[in-house]
Design a protein around this motif. Structure first.
Motif, PDB file in Angstrom:
ATOM      1  N   LYS A   1       0.970  -0.788  -0.074  1.00 21.08           N
ATOM      2  CA  LYS A   1       0.263   0.269  -0.123  1.00 21.08           C
ATOM      3  C   LYS A   1       1.123   1.306  -0.055  1.00 21.08           C
ATOM      4  CE  LYS A   1      -3.337  -0.038   2.895  1.00 21.08           C
ATOM      5  NZ  LYS A   1      -4.081  -0.411   4.031  1.00 21.08           N
ATOM      6  N   ALA A   2       2.024   1.165   0.767  1.00 22.60           N
ATOM      7  CA  ALA A   2       2.410   2.605   0.887  1.00 22.60           C
ATOM      8  C   ALA A   2       3.492   2.897  -0.676  1.00 22.60           C
ATOM      9  CB  ALA A   2       3.501   2.280   2.119  1.00 22.60           C
ATOM     10  N   ARG A   3       3.844   1.404  -1.135  1.00 27.22           N
ATOM     11  CA  ARG A   3       4.639   1.571  -2.178  1.00 27.22           C
ATOM     12  C   ARG A   3       3.413   2.045  -3.530  1.00 27.22           C
ATOM     13  NH1 ARG A   3       8.172  -3.006  -5.964  1.00 27.22           N
ATOM     14  NH2 ARG A   3       8.836  -1.336  -7.409  1.00 27.22           N
ATOM     15  N   ALA A   4       2.898   1.802  -4.141  1.00 21.68           N
ATOM     16  CA  ALA A   4       1.579   2.400  -4.657  1.00 21.68           C
ATOM     17  C   ALA A   4       0.756   3.537  -4.003  1.00 21.68           C
ATOM     18  CB  ALA A   4      -0.063   0.826  -4.024  1.00 21.68           C
ATOM     19  N   SER A   5       0.861   4.225  -2.529  1.00 24.63           N
ATOM     20  CA  SER A   5       0.568   5.555  -2.794  1.00 24.63           C
ATOM     21  C   SER A   5       1.846   6.325  -3.089  1.00 24.63           C
ATOM     22  CB  SER A   5       0.608   5.609  -1.551  1.00 24.63           C
ATOM     23  OG  SER A   5      -0.637   5.111  -0.472  1.00 24.63           O
ATOM     24  N   ASP A   6       3.202   5.977  -2.885  1.00 20.05           N
ATOM     25  CA  ASP A   6       4.140   6.631  -3.496  1.00 20.05           C
ATOM     26  C   ASP A   6       4.624   6.959  -4.619  1.00 20.05           C
ATOM     27  OD1 ASP A   6       5.020   7.065  -0.791  1.00 20.05           O
ATOM     28  OD2 ASP A   6       6.389   5.339  -0.531  1.00 20.05           O
ATOM     29  N   VAL A   7       4.318   5.534  -5.866  1.00 21.26           N
ATOM     30  CA  VAL A   7       4.458   6.063  -7.032  1.00 21.26           C
ATOM     31  C   VAL A   7       3.272   6.208  -7.755  1.00 21.26           C
ATOM     32  CG1 VAL A   7       4.264   4.572  -8.905  1.00 21.26           C
ATOM     33  CG2 VAL A   7       5.532   3.673  -7.118  1.00 21.26           C
ATOM     34  N   ALA A   8       2.597   6.534  -7.515  1.00 22.40           N
ATOM     35  CA  ALA A   8       1.187   7.676  -7.556  1.00 22.40           C
ATOM     36  C   ALA A   8       1.357   9.050  -7.431  1.00 22.40           C
ATOM     37  CB  ALA A   8      -0.253   7.228  -6.839  1.00 22.40           C
ATOM     38  N   ARG A   9       2.087   9.042  -6.455  1.00 20.46           N
ATOM     39  CA  ARG A   9       2.332  10.187  -6.319  1.00 20.46           C
ATOM     40  C   ARG A   9       3.118  11.082  -7.123  1.00 20.46           C
ATOM     41  NH1 ARG A   9       1.297   9.177  -0.632  1.00 20.46           N
ATOM     42  NH2 ARG A   9       2.950   8.919  -0.533  1.00 20.46           N
ATOM     43  N   ALA A  10       4.756  10.067  -6.941  1.00 21.30           N
ATOM     44  CA  ALA A  10       5.311  10.024  -8.019  1.00 21.30           C
ATOM     45  C   ALA A  10       5.390  10.367  -9.068  1.00 21.30           C
ATOM     46  CB  ALA A  10       6.494   9.150  -8.250  1.00 21.30           C
TER      47      ALA A  10
ATOM     48  N   GLY B   1       2.166  11.891 -10.670  1.00 21.75           N
ATOM     49  CA  GLY B   1       1.924  13.122 -10.360  1.00 21.75           C
ATOM     50  C   GLY B   1       0.146  12.975 -10.129  1.00 21.75           C
ATOM     51  N   PHE B   2      -0.361  12.084  -9.799  1.00 25.60           N
ATOM     52  CA  PHE B   2      -1.925  11.688  -8.773  1.00 25.60           C
ATOM     53  C   PHE B   2      -1.821  11.371  -7.910  1.00 25.60           C
ATOM     54  CE2 PHE B   2      -0.722   9.480 -12.946  1.00 25.60           C
ATOM     55  CZ  PHE B   2      -1.998   9.025 -13.451  1.00 25.60           C
TER      56      PHE B   2
END
Length: 247
Positions: free
Chosen positions: A178-187, A189-190
């Protein structure tokens, strides 16, 4: 002859007159609209994350064995059965089902051949397996089996220990996913993501069984004392893999 030519010319002219408007209409008709393409998921990200827990091995599997030789198969088999029955009797008194499991292992008899390929005798082997979480009880029971010697021992995880470790490792893996999914999505621009597919798999690496040489086995028999044992550790790993859609 002239009448025939005139009729043929008239028929040809009539066919041309009929075909011309159809050809004109086909040439200038608007193109047929294509069917809409199905919606293809956008911004889909594939990820995986693992959780690992190292735990002490709490299950001991100890194998006792004995070998016999003789001139005939029936005699060897009878000798093996006698040795196995005696070992079962000697260890059975200290074998509560909830603390130590006792079961027979391999039991085989096969011929021995001479250099000419002829049967010169028979030999066989029988095994008795002791397994449980009470290491002291198991090693003491093995020491009482006078008709068999320790052949090998292995450490592992009991079902309770494995389940506890897998639950902890799974929790770690899910949180990391979950943490990695959030980090990648924010990276990218989402603002966040939606989980699409997920799979969970586990694995545990145990130490391989330990073998004993003949000298060690004979020394343990002669001393009639429990063999000292020391468990190792197992690494339990759970991996969470899946896809998320960033939005």
């Amino acid at each position: 002859m002239n009448h025939r030519l005139v009729r043929a010319a008239r028929a040809l002219a009539l066919l041309l007159a009929i075909a011309a408007p159809a050809a004109h209409a086909q040439t200038h008709s608007p193109a047929t609209p294509m069917s809409p393409t199905p919606n293809v998921p956008q911004n889909v990200i594939q990820l995986s994350a693992s959780g690992q827990v190292e735990v002490v091995q709490d299950l001991l599997t100890l194998t006792l064995g004995t070998a016999r030789e003789g001139a005939d198969a029936a005699g060897v088999q009878a000798a093996l059965r006698q040795a196995l029955d005696e070992a079962l009797r000697q260890v059975g008194a200290s074998a509560p089902a909830d603390q130590m499991e006792v079961r027979t292992g391999a039991f085989r008899v096969h011929p021995r051949h001479d250099r000419n390929g002829r049967i010169s005798g028979w030999q066989g082997r029988a095994e008795l397996v002791l397994e449980g979480r009470d290491f002291a009880r198991i090693t003491q029971a093995a020491a009482r089996a006078t008709t068999m010697v320790i052949d090998q021992l292995a450490f592992g995880l009991s079902r309770t220990q494995r389940a506890r470790a897998e639950t902890e490792a799974q929790t770690q893996a899910i949180e990391r996913f979950k943490a990695r999914a959030s980090d990648v999505a924010r990276a990218f621009g989402f603002a966040g993501y939606t989980l699409r597919e997920v799979s969970v798999s586990g694995d545990a690496g145990d130490i391989a069984p330990r073998g004993f040489g003949m000298a060690s086995r004979m020394e343990a028999m002669a001393a009639d004392a429990p063999v000292p044992v020391e468990p190792g550790r197992s690494l339990v790993q759970v991996t969470v893999s899946g896809t998320v859609q960033a939005h």
